[in-house]
Design a protein around this motif. Structure first.
Motif, PDB file in Angstrom:
ATOM      1  N   ALA A   1      42.950  -9.615 -26.668  1.00 52.48           N
ATOM      2  CA  ALA A   1      44.340  -9.189 -26.505  1.00 52.48           C
ATOM      3  C   ALA A   1      44.434  -8.194 -25.355  1.00 52.48           C
ATOM      4  O   ALA A   1      43.501  -7.419 -25.109  1.00 52.48           O
ATOM      5  CB  ALA A   1      44.856  -8.557 -27.795  1.00 52.48           C
ATOM      6  N   TYR A   2      45.553  -8.230 -24.664  1.00 51.97           N
ATOM      7  CA  TYR A   2      45.757  -7.355 -23.507  1.00 51.97           C
ATOM      8  C   TYR A   2      46.729  -6.232 -23.873  1.00 51.97           C
ATOM      9  O   TYR A   2      47.703  -6.431 -24.611  1.00 51.97           O
ATOM     10  CB  TYR A   2      46.302  -8.158 -22.321  1.00 51.97           C
ATOM     11  CG  TYR A   2      45.376  -9.257 -21.870  1.00 51.97           C
ATOM     12  CD1 TYR A   2      44.238  -8.958 -21.107  1.00 51.97           C
ATOM     13  CD2 TYR A   2      45.615 -10.585 -22.209  1.00 51.97           C
ATOM     14  CE1 TYR A   2      43.377  -9.963 -20.696  1.00 51.97           C
ATOM     15  CE2 TYR A   2      44.755 -11.603 -21.804  1.00 51.97           C
ATOM     16  CZ  TYR A   2      43.634 -11.276 -21.056  1.00 51.97           C
ATOM     17  OH  TYR A   2      42.770 -12.262 -20.646  1.00 51.97           O
ATOM     18  N   ALA A   3      46.449  -5.053 -23.358  1.00 48.32           N
ATOM     19  CA  ALA A   3      47.346  -3.911 -23.550  1.00 48.32           C
ATOM     20  C   ALA A   3      48.522  -4.059 -22.589  1.00 48.32           C
ATOM     21  O   ALA A   3      48.365  -3.914 -21.372  1.00 48.32           O
ATOM     22  CB  ALA A   3      46.605  -2.599 -23.302  1.00 48.32           C
ATOM     23  N   THR A   4      49.664  -4.383 -23.141  1.00 47.42           N
ATOM     24  CA  THR A   4      50.840  -4.688 -22.327  1.00 47.42           C
ATOM     25  C   THR A   4      51.888  -3.604 -22.530  1.00 47.42           C
ATOM     26  O   THR A   4      52.193  -3.220 -23.658  1.00 47.42           O
ATOM     27  CB  THR A   4      51.424  -6.054 -22.731  1.00 47.42           C
ATOM     28  OG1 THR A   4      50.409  -7.051 -22.622  1.00 47.42           O
ATOM     29  CG2 THR A   4      52.593  -6.425 -21.837  1.00 47.42           C
ATOM     30  N   ARG A   5      52.435  -3.123 -21.430  1.00 49.00           N
ATOM     31  CA  ARG A   5      53.455  -2.091 -21.470  1.00 49.00           C
ATOM     32  C   ARG A   5      54.573  -2.455 -20.501  1.00 49.00           C
ATOM     33  O   ARG A   5      54.331  -3.064 -19.464  1.00 49.00           O
ATOM     34  CB  ARG A   5      52.877  -0.715 -21.098  1.00 49.00           C
ATOM     35  CG  ARG A   5      51.833  -0.190 -22.088  1.00 49.00           C
ATOM     36  CD  ARG A   5      51.069   0.979 -21.523  1.00 49.00           C
ATOM     37  NE  ARG A   5      50.291   0.612 -20.337  1.00 49.00           N
ATOM     38  CZ  ARG A   5      49.079   0.062 -20.385  1.00 49.00           C
ATOM     39  NH1 ARG A   5      48.516  -0.195 -21.562  1.00 49.00           N
ATOM     40  NH2 ARG A   5      48.433  -0.247 -19.278  1.00 49.00           N
ATOM     41  N   VAL A   6      55.756  -2.058 -20.848  1.00 45.22           N
ATOM     42  CA  VAL A   6      56.905  -2.230 -19.961  1.00 45.22           C
ATOM     43  C   VAL A   6      57.616  -0.886 -19.904  1.00 45.22           C
ATOM     44  O   VAL A   6      58.070  -0.371 -20.929  1.00 45.22           O
ATOM     45  CB  VAL A   6      57.867  -3.322 -20.465  1.00 45.22           C
ATOM     46  CG1 VAL A   6      59.114  -3.382 -19.577  1.00 45.22           C
ATOM     47  CG2 VAL A   6      57.173  -4.678 -20.498  1.00 45.22           C
ATOM     48  N   ARG A   7      57.666  -0.315 -18.717  1.00 54.91           N
ATOM     49  CA  ARG A   7      58.342   0.967 -18.540  1.00 54.91           C
ATOM     50  C   ARG A   7      59.764   0.725 -18.037  1.00 54.91           C
ATOM     51  O   ARG A   7      59.995  -0.106 -17.147  1.00 54.91           O
ATOM     52  CB  ARG A   7      57.566   1.850 -17.571  1.00 54.91           C
ATOM     53  CG  ARG A   7      56.134   2.149 -18.051  1.00 54.91           C
ATOM     54  CD  ARG A   7      55.445   3.212 -17.210  1.00 54.91           C
ATOM     55  NE  ARG A   7      54.073   3.407 -17.671  1.00 54.91           N
ATOM     56  CZ  ARG A   7      53.732   4.202 -18.679  1.00 54.91           C
ATOM     57  NH1 ARG A   7      54.684   4.875 -19.324  1.00 54.91           N
ATOM     58  NH2 ARG A   7      52.465   4.340 -19.046  1.00 54.91           N
TER      59      ARG A   7
END
Length: 277
Positions: A73-79
């Motif tokens: 799994a990938y650490a995904t972020r949206v700012r």
């Protein structure tokens, strides 16, 4: 402000947002995309349930997203760019001037005309969304960030005021202190991780209410004069026959009095004695 967490959506059919705010959110972040391919791939990942629990904090969305292998799994972020203080002041002034807006925010709703009346763009514009992911892709956004954004539109379907937290502040910071909470509404079910609407006004904490001692029961009502004669009730396990008989007598007497009042003073009296046989 405290971040909010939402459990992962279960796999299901590909879905589009059902509400105006969910649809408008998708239009806003998709406008920043450089390629439609990752958007479609992200929609498939979202529908397949490949997005983990979502954390929403001021100006930031985060989740673990995978392509089918949960071990990778990938650490995904949206700012998301927060609104300026002046914008929040204008929103607060508009909410303070309209009781309907206060009630809507306390109920977890977000009036569409709030942005129009205040002139504050609640939805992010071009360049205000920055996707981040530790996957090897170079797309903007990558399919993992797109999947996260798709599922956020589903959250906004059931909790549109969450958009305010995404833009930097909790909805309740806009409501004047002492504003009355709306009356509790009927439960509304849905198929997302939050399945009911609830009133968010001030009240008694559950732990405090549970710890309170129960007040004594009120005294038993006095028998009504002229109540019908009741048959003897047989004893039974865990049944206080005398108390039951008294309650039945009171109810029967009140019913007789109501019937007499309805029939009028000139009507024949209601018989009060019945043969138990």
């Amino acid at each position: 402000m405290t971040p909010r967490g939402f459990p992962a959506f279960a796999p299901g059919r590909a879905r589009r947002p059902r509400t105006w705010w969910g649809t408008a959110w998708n239009r806003a972040w998709e406008a920043d995309a450089l390629d439609a391919g990752p958007l479609r791939a992200g929609r498939r990942l979202a529908a397949a349930g490949h997005v983990g629990a979502i954390t929403v904090s001021p100006g930031r969305l985060a989740a673990a997203v995978h392509d089918g292998d949960t071990e990778q799994a990938y650490a995904t972020r949206v700012r998301v760019a927060p609104l300026a203080d002046d914008d929040w002041d204008r929103l607060a002034g508009e909410v303070a001037a309209r009781a309907g807006h206060q009630a809507a925010l306390l109920a977890g709703q977000l009036p569409r005309d709030l942005a129009e009346a205040s002139g504050v763009p609640l939805l992010p514009g071009l360049g205000e969304i920055t996707p981040e992911c530790d996957c090897p892709e170079w797309d903007h956004p990558c399919r993992h960030a797109a999947a996260l954004c798709h599922q956020v539109s589903w959250l906004l379907d059931t909790d549109p005021a969450l958009l305010l937290l995404i833009r930097g502040r909790d909805a309740h910071t806009l409501v004047p202190t002492g504003a009355a909470a709306p009356a509790p509404a009927a439960t509304a079910t849905g198929d997302g991780p939050t399945s009911s609407k609830r009133s968010t006004g001030a009240g008694t904490a559950a732990a405090e209410a549970y710890a309170r001692a129960l007040p004594p029961l009120p005294p038993a009502p006095e028998p009504v004069p002229g109540a019908p004669t009741l048959p003897l009730l047989p004893p039974g396990p865990d049944v206080d026959v005398d108390a039951l008989r008294s309650a039945v007598a009171v109810a029967a007497g009140r019913a007789a009095a109501l019937l007499h009042a309805h029939r009028g003073p000139d009507a024949a009296p209601v018989p009060t004695d019945r043969d138990p046989g």
